[in-house]
Design a protein around this motif. Structure first.
Motif, PDB file in Angstrom:
ATOM      1  N   GLN A   4      -8.365  -7.107  -0.922  1.00  0.00           N
ATOM      2  CA  GLN A   4      -9.544  -7.708  -1.539  1.00  0.00           C
ATOM      3  C   GLN A   4     -10.108  -6.740  -2.551  1.00  0.00           C
ATOM      4  OE1 GLN A   4     -10.884 -10.923  -0.974  1.00  0.00           O
ATOM      5  NE2 GLN A   4     -11.983 -10.316  -2.841  1.00  0.00           N
ATOM      6  N   ALA A   5     -10.035  -7.129  -3.822  1.00  0.00           N
ATOM      7  CA  ALA A   5     -10.541  -6.277  -4.899  1.00  0.00           C
ATOM      8  C   ALA A   5     -11.900  -6.772  -5.365  1.00  0.00           C
ATOM      9  CB  ALA A   5      -9.563  -6.280  -6.065  1.00  0.00           C
ATOM     10  N   SER A   6     -12.715  -5.852  -5.825  1.00  0.00           N
ATOM     11  CA  SER A   6     -14.029  -6.203  -6.350  1.00  0.00           C
ATOM     12  C   SER A   6     -14.478  -5.156  -7.359  1.00  0.00           C
ATOM     13  CB  SER A   6     -15.048  -6.301  -5.216  1.00  0.00           C
ATOM     14  OG  SER A   6     -15.190  -5.051  -4.566  1.00  0.00           O
ATOM     15  N   LEU A  19     -14.087   0.053  -9.546  1.00  0.00           N
ATOM     16  CA  LEU A  19     -13.423  -1.003  -8.801  1.00  0.00           C
ATOM     17  C   LEU A  19     -13.158  -0.533  -7.372  1.00  0.00           C
ATOM     18  CD1 LEU A  19     -10.721  -2.172 -11.383  1.00  0.00           C
ATOM     19  CD2 LEU A  19     -13.117  -2.872 -11.195  1.00  0.00           C
ATOM     20  N   SER A  20     -13.158  -1.488  -6.455  1.00  0.00           N
ATOM     21  CA  SER A  20     -12.831  -1.208  -5.063  1.00  0.00           C
ATOM     22  C   SER A  20     -11.759  -2.168  -4.588  1.00  0.00           C
ATOM     23  CB  SER A  20     -14.065  -1.374  -4.173  1.00  0.00           C
ATOM     24  OG  SER A  20     -15.113  -0.527  -4.567  1.00  0.00           O
ATOM     25  N   CYS A  21     -10.947  -1.709  -3.665  1.00  0.00           N
ATOM     26  CA  CYS A  21      -9.943  -2.571  -3.059  1.00  0.00           C
ATOM     27  C   CYS A  21      -9.798  -2.181  -1.596  1.00  0.00           C
ATOM     28  CB  CYS A  21      -8.608  -2.447  -3.774  1.00  0.00           C
ATOM     29  SG  CYS A  21      -7.285  -3.420  -3.007  1.00  0.00           S
ATOM     30  N   THR A  22      -9.995  -3.159  -0.718  1.00  0.00           N
ATOM     31  CA  THR A  22      -9.894  -2.926   0.717  1.00  0.00           C
ATOM     32  C   THR A  22      -8.686  -3.657   1.274  1.00  0.00           C
ATOM     33  OG1 THR A  22     -12.283  -2.646   0.928  1.00  0.00           O
ATOM     34  CG2 THR A  22     -11.055  -3.192   2.924  1.00  0.00           C
ATOM     35  N   ALA A  23      -7.902  -2.933   2.039  1.00  0.00           N
ATOM     36  CA  ALA A  23      -6.712  -3.500   2.668  1.00  0.00           C
ATOM     37  C   ALA A  23      -6.993  -3.808   4.126  1.00  0.00           C
ATOM     38  CB  ALA A  23      -5.553  -2.530   2.548  1.00  0.00           C
ATOM     39  N   SER A  24      -6.352  -4.864   4.610  1.00  0.00           N
ATOM     40  CA  SER A  24      -6.462  -5.229   6.017  1.00  0.00           C
ATOM     41  C   SER A  24      -5.128  -5.787   6.478  1.00  0.00           C
ATOM     42  CB  SER A  24      -7.585  -6.246   6.221  1.00  0.00           C
ATOM     43  OG  SER A  24      -7.321  -7.428   5.503  1.00  0.00           O
ATOM     44  N   ALA A  74     -10.807   5.836   6.241  1.00  0.00           N
ATOM     45  CA  ALA A  74     -11.527   5.217   7.351  1.00  0.00           C
ATOM     46  C   ALA A  74     -11.828   3.746   7.064  1.00  0.00           C
ATOM     47  CB  ALA A  74     -12.825   5.970   7.624  1.00  0.00           C
ATOM     48  N   LYS A  75     -11.913   3.412   5.786  1.00  0.00           N
ATOM     49  CA  LYS A  75     -12.229   2.042   5.387  1.00  0.00           C
ATOM     50  C   LYS A  75     -11.025   1.315   4.797  1.00  0.00           C
ATOM     51  CE  LYS A  75     -17.047   3.150   4.264  1.00  0.00           C
ATOM     52  NZ  LYS A  75     -18.093   3.149   3.200  1.00  0.00           N
ATOM     53  N   ASN A  76      -9.861   1.990   4.756  1.00  0.00           N
ATOM     54  CA  ASN A  76      -8.667   1.412   4.114  1.00  0.00           C
ATOM     55  C   ASN A  76      -8.996   0.912   2.712  1.00  0.00           C
ATOM     56  OD1 ASN A  76      -6.792   1.872   6.147  1.00  0.00           O
ATOM     57  ND2 ASN A  76      -7.203  -0.080   7.157  1.00  0.00           N
ATOM     58  N   THR A  77      -9.743   1.705   2.001  1.00  0.00           N
ATOM     59  CA  THR A  77     -10.249   1.296   0.697  1.00  0.00           C
ATOM     60  C   THR A  77      -9.906   2.326  -0.368  1.00  0.00           C
ATOM     61  OG1 THR A  77     -12.083   0.064   1.671  1.00  0.00           O
ATOM     62  CG2 THR A  77     -12.322   0.716  -0.627  1.00  0.00           C
ATOM     63  N   ILE A  78      -9.510   1.837  -1.525  1.00  0.00           N
ATOM     64  CA  ILE A  78      -9.337   2.711  -2.677  1.00  0.00           C
ATOM     65  C   ILE A  78     -10.362   2.338  -3.735  1.00  0.00           C
ATOM     66  CG2 ILE A  78      -6.891   3.151  -2.284  1.00  0.00           C
ATOM     67  CD1 ILE A  78      -6.292   1.157  -4.567  1.00  0.00           C
ATOM     68  N   TYR A  79     -10.641   3.304  -4.582  1.00  0.00           N
ATOM     69  CA  TYR A  79     -11.605   3.112  -5.650  1.00  0.00           C
ATOM     70  C   TYR A  79     -10.979   3.536  -6.974  1.00  0.00           C
ATOM     71  CZ  TYR A  79     -14.640   3.201  -1.569  1.00  0.00           C
ATOM     72  OH  TYR A  79     -15.210   2.954  -0.347  1.00  0.00           O
ATOM     73  N   LEU A  80     -11.415   2.907  -8.034  1.00  0.00           N
ATOM     74  CA  LEU A  80     -10.993   3.302  -9.366  1.00  0.00           C
ATOM     75  C   LEU A  80     -12.239   3.485 -10.206  1.00  0.00           C
ATOM     76  CD1 LEU A  80      -8.503   3.785 -11.201  1.00  0.00           C
ATOM     77  CD2 LEU A  80      -8.835   1.436 -12.030  1.00  0.00           C
TER      78      LEU A  80
END
Length: 120
Positions: A4-6, A19-24, A74-80
């Motif tokens: 999920q990107a935002s 930008l953020s992207c969370t993986a699940s 910890a959040k399975n999230t990457i940022y750009l």
């Protein structure tokens, strides 16, 4: 794996955006995550990628020095983090997760993307 990107939107030239992207889902086979982009009339290109432990990153030539990728495991999230944005940065930014940085494009899981428009 679901992504999920935002964070996309309209920004003026010279501006910045994050930008953020969370993986699940099943993350065991995921060794890296990253961003590609697809601009109108152009092929998809690498923006930035990062290994899960943060020990390795890769950037497309056109964004080096302006974009920074980071991650929060910890959040399975990457940022750009994108600064000094140019009109040519306008594109749909696609989040991807895969076994390694080098195999992201061919073997990764892709999110739907978020649109970044750089315009005055």
């Amino acid at each position: 794996v679901q992504l999920q990107a935002s964070g996309g939107g309209l920004v003026q030239p010279g501006g910045s955006l994050r930008l953020s992207c969370t993986a699940s889902g099943r993350m065991l086979a995921i060794g890296a995550m990253g961003w590609y982009r697809r601009a109108p009339g152009k092929e998809r290109e690498l923006v930035a990628a990062i290994k899960n432990d943060g020990s390795e990153t890769d950037y497309g030539d056109s964004v080096k020095g302006r974009f920074t990728i980071s991650r929060d495991n910890a959040k399975n999230t990457i940022y750009l983090r994108m600064v000094s944005l140019k009109s040519e940065d306008t594109a749909v930014y696609l989040c991807v997760a895969g076994p390694s940085i080098s195999t992201l494009e061919d073997f990764g899981y892709w999110g739907k993307g978020t649109l970044v428009t750089v315009s005055s």
